[in-house]
Design an enzyme around this catalytic site. Sequence first.
Site, mmCIF file in Angstrom:
data_model
loop_
_atom_site.group_PDB
_atom_site.id
_atom_site.type_symbol
_atom_site.label_atom_id
_atom_site.label_comp_id
_atom_site.label_asym_id
_atom_site.label_seq_id
_atom_site.Cartn_x
_atom_site.Cartn_y
_atom_site.Cartn_z
ATOM 1 N N TYR A 1 0.835 -1.208 0.000
ATOM 2 C CA TYR A 1 0.000 0.000 0.000
ATOM 3 C C TYR A 1 0.867 1.254 0.000
ATOM 4 C CZ TYR A 1 -3.254 3.431 2.124
ATOM 5 O OH TYR A 1 -4.012 4.537 2.414
ATOM 6 N N LYS B 1 0.993 4.189 -2.811
ATOM 7 C CA LYS B 1 0.681 5.592 -2.514
ATOM 8 C C LYS B 1 1.850 6.514 -2.845
ATOM 9 C CE LYS B 1 -3.573 5.185 -1.017
ATOM 10 N NZ LYS B 1 -4.696 5.761 -1.784
#
Length: 264
Positions: free
Chosen positions: A159, A163
């Site tokens: 993740y 990002k």
Amino acid sequence: MTARFDTYGVVVTGAARGIGEATARRFAAEGAAVLIADIDAEAGAATAAAIRADGGRAESRACDVADRASVDAAISYAADTFGGLDVLVNNAYSCSLHQEDFTEESDEDWRLDLDICLTGAMRCSRAALPYLAQAPGRRGAIVNIASVNGLSYFGNHAYSAAKAGLISLTRTLAVHAAPTGVRVNCVAPGTIRTPAWDGREAVLRQAARSYPLGRVGEPADIAAAVAFLASLDAAWITAVTLPVEGGILSSNASFTDALAVEPD
């Protein structure tokens, strides 16, 4: 609240709940017509109905940001329904379970998080840019929802990498789109009280102690930042990543706690 987005057409991905829902509600409250684009069609329809019940303008459309045809159809639907498109908010995300040992990360988790968080935002932006470039008054804008995980270490390796990539994509798209007048910016939230944390209130209370402002964020905190960056109040702002994170990036609570320990 003033109708800052009167006559605007807005698409928010992952808008059935959490940050996306709050953002959609904020745009609708300020006069925009909003498309709730979410893979959960039933929840998206419920959110759109709730916005309409409150007097706002909202439609819903099932949208899987991992599927180009689904994305293209949702963006085209919004532009046709609203008579154009002015703002895209890339909020849809995937966050695989944190693995303490990086070597335990699976290829499947990496593919999923990158495909939804990063490539999904690319798919949506690619579909929306031709419409945004036609927005009157050079008001076309993209706002990406990244995370402090893309700026510092907070776990969730896949993740976080996705990002960080989204923050980079923001800069790339901003330069690419600038000649058309479309602005591209990013918001990097800290810990936000969303349905993803349901049943984990004790964790949120513990996390709040690490934030200089003494609390975790609420979805409305992020929605306010998104609305600013999407508005003409930010007409000369592009390629920026705005941390909305209660001061956590300026704090090192564990280090200061360690200094407070009495020496042996």
